[in-house]
Design an enzyme around this catalytic site. Structure first.
Site, mmCIF file in Angstrom:
data_model
loop_
_atom_site.group_PDB
_atom_site.id
_atom_site.type_symbol
_atom_site.label_atom_id
_atom_site.label_comp_id
_atom_site.label_asym_id
_atom_site.label_seq_id
_atom_site.Cartn_x
_atom_site.Cartn_y
_atom_site.Cartn_z
ATOM 1 N N ASP A 48 46.749 52.470 16.929
ATOM 2 C CA ASP A 48 44.677 52.473 17.137
ATOM 3 C C ASP A 48 44.433 52.836 15.499
ATOM 4 O O ASP A 48 44.708 54.278 15.233
ATOM 5 C CB ASP A 48 44.283 52.700 18.315
ATOM 6 C CG ASP A 48 45.035 52.256 19.376
ATOM 7 O OD1 ASP A 48 45.054 50.663 18.495
ATOM 8 O OD2 ASP A 48 45.257 52.884 20.247
ATOM 9 N N TYR A 76 54.646 59.321 22.144
ATOM 10 C CA TYR A 76 53.568 60.080 21.847
ATOM 11 C C TYR A 76 52.784 60.953 22.176
ATOM 12 O O TYR A 76 53.635 61.575 24.148
ATOM 13 C CB TYR A 76 52.917 58.608 22.354
ATOM 14 C CG TYR A 76 52.895 57.081 21.789
ATOM 15 C CD1 TYR A 76 52.403 57.108 20.960
ATOM 16 C CD2 TYR A 76 53.830 56.839 22.946
ATOM 17 C CE1 TYR A 76 52.710 55.492 20.635
ATOM 18 C CE2 TYR A 76 54.386 54.429 22.354
ATOM 19 C CZ TYR A 76 53.711 54.653 21.274
ATOM 20 O OH TYR A 76 53.170 53.119 20.684
ATOM 21 N N ASP A 90 39.278 54.754 24.276
ATOM 22 C CA ASP A 90 39.433 55.803 24.067
ATOM 23 C C ASP A 90 37.579 56.204 23.866
ATOM 24 O O ASP A 90 37.588 55.930 23.644
ATOM 25 C CB ASP A 90 40.501 55.428 22.546
ATOM 26 C CG ASP A 90 39.775 54.497 21.452
ATOM 27 O OD1 ASP A 90 38.210 54.480 21.557
ATOM 28 O OD2 ASP A 90 40.143 53.719 21.244
ATOM 29 N N ARG A 188 46.941 54.066 26.110
ATOM 30 C CA ARG A 188 45.524 54.373 26.505
ATOM 31 C C ARG A 188 45.401 53.991 27.508
ATOM 32 O O ARG A 188 44.454 54.554 28.260
ATOM 33 C CB ARG A 188 44.223 53.166 26.048
ATOM 34 C CG ARG A 188 43.965 53.815 23.897
ATOM 35 C CD ARG A 188 43.468 52.857 23.408
ATOM 36 N NE ARG A 188 44.404 52.276 22.684
ATOM 37 C CZ ARG A 188 43.512 50.343 22.627
ATOM 38 N NH1 ARG A 188 42.606 50.232 23.118
ATOM 39 N NH2 ARG A 188 44.477 49.154 22.436
#
Length: 324
Positions: A48, A76, A90, A188
């Site tokens: 993203d 991550y 987000d 997310r």
């Protein structure tokens, strides 16, 4: 005039990029294309725009290997901001829900982590590249703010190998976690679901990809938006991973020059097993495997399928994807 193999390899392989925040994955690809003046460039696993971290970029004929590379684990480091949920999940999105945050949210999250290990179901974000009726979901959302069918129809199973708390900040009502997960995981969505698991809401405020099996972001190059083309070109040449190292478990088979016409044209080659260039040990486990096939003194290599035809005592080489 023939191009030397070393020059071909300079434009065929994989480069690891540490993507900065605010830049799209497509922008990275565009910068690499311009620096090398070639069209065949593609990234593995979109990051993203707000995210940072490891973006593997395939160059030249190596772009044809994306299916063989994409199945590895990813790691991550991400931060959840509790108390608000956004439509994008987000910090860039519009707030769609607000809820009080438990004071002991760190302990509550810790208690819930076991339920997020292993195979779990996940609903992806409505702002994602997943397609519905042949069109990416984010295009529907940007155009009308809705999608044709409920997002629940896109529910999928994902795999979480490990997830752990890294830090928390009570004054900011945030928590940072590290997750090692399988293909198709949306961090997310994971942030949203963790917040819901402790009876509040939240969104992913920071996201950094640290690892794409087997590569780590520590070995990646920086590519700022204003990087000079010549500087980027030199960085790529110095750090390019050759195709034979991208899939280093795949054997390399080199044939004599008499097979150059067949291999260069992508045609099938049949070899007598007792006069083969292929080591017998490669057939010990299976009569079918994949290999990189080259021809001596020729600048050509194919990712190929190799099959032992037992009834004819022959070996069949089937070139599938031309690397260079």
């Amino acid at each position: 005039m023939n191009i030397k193999e070393s020059e071909v390899n300079n434009y065929c392989g994989l480069i690891l990029v540490d993507k900065p925040a605010g830049m799209t994955s497509h922008k990275i690809v565009s910068l690499v294309r311009k620096a090398l003046n070639i069209d065949k460039v593609g990234h593995l696993g979109t990051l993203d725009p707000f995210a940072t971290g490891l973006l593997p970029v395939l160059i030249g004929g190596a772009t044809r290997l994306s299916d063989e590379i994409m199945d590895g684990k990813k790691q991550y480091l991400f931060t959840i901001k509790f108390g608000k949920e956004t439509d994008t999940l987000d910090a860039t999105g519009r707030v769609v829900d607000e809820k009080d945050v438990p004071r002991n949210y760190t302990e509550l999250i810790k208690d819930k982590l076991n339920s997020f290990h292993g195979e779990i179901e996940q609903i992806p974000p409505v702002y994602s590249a997943l397609k519905m009726n042949g069109k990416p979901l984010y295009e529907y959302m940007r155009a009308s703010g809705s999608i044709p069918n409920p997002i629940e129809t896109k529910k999928r199973k994902i795999f979480i190998q490990n997830i752990e708390i890294v830090d928390s900040n009570n004054s900011e009502e945030t928590i940072s976690l590290r997750v090692l997960c399988g293909k198709g995981t949306y961090v997310r969505s994971l942030a949203r679901d963790l917040a819901k698991a402790i009876n509040t809401v939240g969104y992913c405020s920071q996201l950094r990809r640290e690892f794409v099996e087997p590569w780590h972001v520590e070995n990646a190059i920086s590519v700022p938006a204003d990087i000079d083309k010549e500087e980027l070109k030199n960085e790529i040449k110095a750090n390019l991973i050759p195709v034979t190292e991208i899939l280093n478990s795949i054997p390399i088979i080199e044939l004599d020059e008499c097979y150059s016409k067949q291999i260069s044209s992508g045609n099938i080659v049949l070899l007598e097993r007792n006069n083969s260039f292929i080591s017998e040990h490669l057939f010990q486990r299976n009569n079918f495997f994949s290999a990189f096939v080259k021809v001596k003194n020729f600048e050509v290599m194919f990712y190929s399928e190799i099959k032992f035809l037992i009834e004819f005592n022959q070996i069949k080489i089937m070139p599938k994807k031309k690397m260079y």
